[in-house]
Design a protein around this motif. Sequence first.
Motif, PDB file in Angstrom:
ATOM      1  N   LEU A 188       0.840  -1.208   0.000  1.00 18.16           N
ATOM      2  CA  LEU A 188       0.000   0.000   0.000  1.00 18.16           C
ATOM      3  C   LEU A 188       0.868   1.248   0.000  1.00 18.16           C
ATOM      4  N   ALA A 189       1.874   1.276   0.880  1.00 12.12           N
ATOM      5  CA  ALA A 189       2.749   2.447   0.969  1.00 12.12           C
ATOM      6  C   ALA A 189       3.553   2.633  -0.306  1.00 12.12           C
ATOM      7  N   LYS A 190       3.959   1.539  -0.915  1.00  5.85           N
ATOM      8  CA  LYS A 190       4.733   1.623  -2.149  1.00  5.85           C
ATOM      9  C   LYS A 190       3.951   2.327  -3.255  1.00  5.85           C
ATOM     10  N   LEU A 240      -6.714  -0.126  -3.489  1.00 11.76           N
ATOM     11  CA  LEU A 240      -6.442   1.137  -4.179  1.00 11.76           C
ATOM     12  C   LEU A 240      -7.143   1.237  -5.525  1.00 11.76           C
ATOM     13  N   GLY A 241      -8.032   0.302  -5.809  1.00 13.81           N
ATOM     14  CA  GLY A 241      -8.826   0.382  -7.031  1.00 13.81           C
ATOM     15  C   GLY A 241      -8.084  -0.004  -8.286  1.00 13.81           C
ATOM     16  N   ARG A 242      -7.002  -0.752  -8.139  1.00 13.53           N
ATOM     17  CA  ARG A 242      -6.232  -1.200  -9.293  1.00 13.53           C
ATOM     18  C   ARG A 242      -6.574  -2.644  -9.613  1.00 13.53           C
ATOM     19  N   THR A 243      -6.332  -3.038 -10.837  1.00 15.51           N
ATOM     20  CA  THR A 243      -6.616  -4.409 -11.247  1.00 15.51           C
ATOM     21  C   THR A 243      -5.489  -5.329 -10.781  1.00 15.51           C
ATOM     22  N   PRO A 244      -5.798  -6.305  -9.916  1.00 22.09           N
ATOM     23  CA  PRO A 244      -4.743  -7.200  -9.434  1.00 22.09           C
ATOM     24  C   PRO A 244      -4.228  -8.101 -10.553  1.00 22.09           C
ATOM     25  N   GLU A 245      -3.033  -8.619 -10.363  1.00 16.58           N
ATOM     26  CA  GLU A 245      -2.404  -9.451 -11.384  1.00 16.58           C
ATOM     27  C   GLU A 245      -2.868 -10.899 -11.335  1.00 16.58           C
ATOM     28  N   ILE A 246      -3.655 -11.248 -10.336  1.00 14.08           N
ATOM     29  CA  ILE A 246      -4.260 -12.580 -10.287  1.00 14.08           C
ATOM     30  C   ILE A 246      -5.767 -12.437 -10.141  1.00 14.08           C
ATOM     31  N   SER A 247      -6.494 -13.456 -10.559  1.00 14.15           N
ATOM     32  CA  SER A 247      -7.942 -13.448 -10.411  1.00 14.15           C
ATOM     33  C   SER A 247      -8.319 -13.679  -8.956  1.00 14.15           C
ATOM     34  N   PRO A 258      -4.647 -19.482  11.397  1.00 12.42           N
ATOM     35  CA  PRO A 258      -6.024 -19.132  11.011  1.00 12.42           C
ATOM     36  C   PRO A 258      -6.484 -19.970   9.815  1.00 12.42           C
ATOM     37  N   MET A 259      -7.246 -21.023  10.082  1.00 10.79           N
ATOM     38  CA  MET A 259      -7.611 -21.990   9.046  1.00 10.79           C
ATOM     39  C   MET A 259      -9.042 -21.776   8.560  1.00 10.79           C
ATOM     40  N   THR A 260      -9.221 -21.892   7.268  1.00 11.80           N
ATOM     41  CA  THR A 260     -10.562 -22.000   6.703  1.00 11.80           C
ATOM     42  C   THR A 260     -10.836 -23.478   6.437  1.00 11.80           C
ATOM     43  N   PRO A 261     -12.093 -23.900   6.394  1.00 10.33           N
ATOM     44  CA  PRO A 261     -12.379 -25.322   6.191  1.00 10.33           C
ATOM     45  C   PRO A 261     -12.011 -25.831   4.805  1.00 10.33           C
ATOM     46  N   ASP A 262     -11.891 -24.917   3.829  1.00 10.87           N
ATOM     47  CA  ASP A 262     -11.490 -25.341   2.480  1.00 10.87           C
ATOM     48  C   ASP A 262     -10.019 -25.072   2.201  1.00 10.87           C
ATOM     49  N   GLY A 263      -9.307 -24.499   3.174  1.00  6.19           N
ATOM     50  CA  GLY A 263      -7.871 -24.261   3.029  1.00  6.19           C
ATOM     51  C   GLY A 263      -7.494 -22.975   2.331  1.00  6.19           C
ATOM     52  N   THR A 264      -8.413 -22.392   1.596  1.00  6.81           N
ATOM     53  CA  THR A 264      -8.147 -21.201   0.799  1.00  6.81           C
ATOM     54  C   THR A 264      -8.238 -19.942   1.657  1.00  6.81           C
ATOM     55  N   PRO A 265      -7.315 -19.001   1.527  1.00  6.58           N
ATOM     56  CA  PRO A 265      -7.440 -17.752   2.296  1.00  6.58           C
ATOM     57  C   PRO A 265      -8.628 -16.929   1.819  1.00  6.58           C
ATOM     58  N   VAL A 266      -8.980 -15.934   2.619  1.00 11.23           N
ATOM     59  CA  VAL A 266     -10.076 -15.024   2.274  1.00 11.23           C
ATOM     60  C   VAL A 266      -9.463 -13.663   1.980  1.00 11.23           C
ATOM     61  N   LEU A 267      -9.554 -13.252   0.725  1.00 12.05           N
ATOM     62  CA  LEU A 267      -8.893 -12.029   0.273  1.00 12.05           C
ATOM     63  C   LEU A 267      -9.891 -11.068  -0.362  1.00 12.05           C
ATOM     64  N   GLY A 268      -9.561  -9.781  -0.305  1.00 10.36           N
ATOM     65  CA  GLY A 268     -10.289  -8.793  -1.095  1.00 10.36           C
ATOM     66  C   GLY A 268     -11.486  -8.175  -0.411  1.00 10.36           C
ATOM     67  N   PRO A 269     -12.484  -7.802  -1.196  1.00  4.13           N
ATOM     68  CA  PRO A 269     -13.605  -7.002  -0.695  1.00  4.13           C
ATOM     69  C   PRO A 269     -14.495  -7.765   0.283  1.00  4.13           C
ATOM     70  N   ARG A 296       0.307  -8.050  -1.916  1.00  6.40           N
ATOM     71  CA  ARG A 296       0.345  -7.214  -3.117  1.00  6.40           C
ATOM     72  C   ARG A 296      -1.005  -7.180  -3.822  1.00  6.40           C
ATOM     73  N   ALA A 297      -1.662  -8.343  -3.917  1.00  9.70           N
ATOM     74  CA  ALA A 297      -2.944  -8.400  -4.615  1.00  9.70           C
ATOM     75  C   ALA A 297      -4.022  -7.625  -3.867  1.00  9.70           C
ATOM     76  N   VAL A 298      -4.069  -7.775  -2.540  1.00  7.35           N
ATOM     77  CA  VAL A 298      -5.073  -7.056  -1.758  1.00  7.35           C
ATOM     78  C   VAL A 298      -4.816  -5.553  -1.804  1.00  7.35           C
ATOM     79  N   ALA A 299      -3.561  -5.147  -1.756  1.00  9.23           N
ATOM     80  CA  ALA A 299      -3.246  -3.719  -1.853  1.00  9.23           C
ATOM     81  C   ALA A 299      -3.762  -3.136  -3.164  1.00  9.23           C
ATOM     82  N   ASP A 300      -3.607  -3.885  -4.242  1.00 13.00           N
ATOM     83  CA  ASP A 300      -4.121  -3.414  -5.535  1.00 13.00           C
ATOM     84  C   ASP A 300      -5.631  -3.220  -5.488  1.00 13.00           C
TER      85      ASP A 300
END
Length: 419
Positions: A19-21, A401-408, A358-369, A394-398
């Motif tokens: 974010l600071a970058k 800040l309203g930028r398009t992240p480099e991963i889906s 911090p575990m989710t039952p499906d193993g996948t992290p929870v990112l974004g909005p 990096r993806a969450v920071a994007d």
Amino acid sequence: MKIIVMGAGVIGVTTAYYLAKQGAEVVVLDRQAGPGLETSYANAGELSYGMTSPWAAPGIPMKAVKWMFMKRRPLFIWPLISPTMWKWCVQMVRNCNEDAYRLNKGRMVRVSNYSRDVMPDLIAETGIDYEGREQGTLQLFRTKKQLKGSKADQDILAEYDSPYEVLDRDGCIAVEPALAEVKDKFVGGLRLTADRTGDCRLFTIALAEKCAEMGVEFQYGQSIRSIAIENDQVAGVDTEIAGRITGDAYVCALGSYGPRVLNPIGVKLPVYPVKGYSVTLPVTEDQYAPQSTIMDETHKVAITRLGDRIRVAGTAEIAGFSNRLGPHATDTVKHVISDLFPRGGDISRAEGWTGLRPMTPDGTPVLGPSKYSNLFLNTGHGTLGWTMACGSGRAVADVVLGRTPEISFDGLTADRYAR
């Protein structure tokens, strides 16, 4: 734009850096006295790109039953009267099928591969030292059955372009010479050549210092009481000492403790703490010590070389938010290091530690909005927070800040739990 980041573990600090970058004004809040003092403090030290997989996999329920009867078992489940715990366990079991496993693994690999690709740039930009090594991970098999069973893992590694080597006993000794001392205790291994190692806490401390140089404000000793909502937006973060702290946007990177402030505002995440243990001991004789990371497949224990120290970590204990380090809690990890590297480290000087993953039952992290337009999530990484930190930060920071992240972000957001 002023961003409030809740949490100064490796996830929160990497998010703050990105974010600071990009020019944001960033304030990081944490209840501890400094960065990386909870789950990031003494984890296994693995950057496990090749071993990125959900715990919820076909056959795991039956394996879990067998593990419960092992003398040095990798899994403990305490029968707590906790609807939250049992609901999470049921959700995890529901993900233990082939279709769910492949879907969840694909989502996780997307994040970890991205992290693998962007972390070298961060290191080059900052020049920070975290006792990193790039010698891969050796998954060590004690039985021929384990070696044969790894064929399924090899197929999945090939599918996701994760480089690996299948090694016989001599091949394992070639990459980890000290194993020659105990060559009768294993039959072969699977080496994941893209994996790296490093001290997560050293990384977090060094990156926090760089963030401070970039203008990031760290407020330590700030316990978060609640998140205030007004007009269907986050209006601020209420702390016990400083009162309400406000910004334009907010990122929750509180790990296992995230649900405590998110659930009251209607952001329901099935993130549950799974307790893990580690010991750290000094190297005594380098030629008898590990050179990178060895994963003991039988006991599910990782042994990692960190400079002149050895970190040994493992065990999954489902016991709520207990941080108790009992007198025999680290017996399993101590057994494994003594069994495989008996002359490598001084076990009498081993320092024990426990932390909540911090575990989710499906193993996948929870990112974004989230359901609130100015609240974003970066949590639920389980045992792979260190592995995924740079990529998810990096993806969450994007996104913030309203930028398009480099991963889906498909399948990574909280929306997958809305149903």
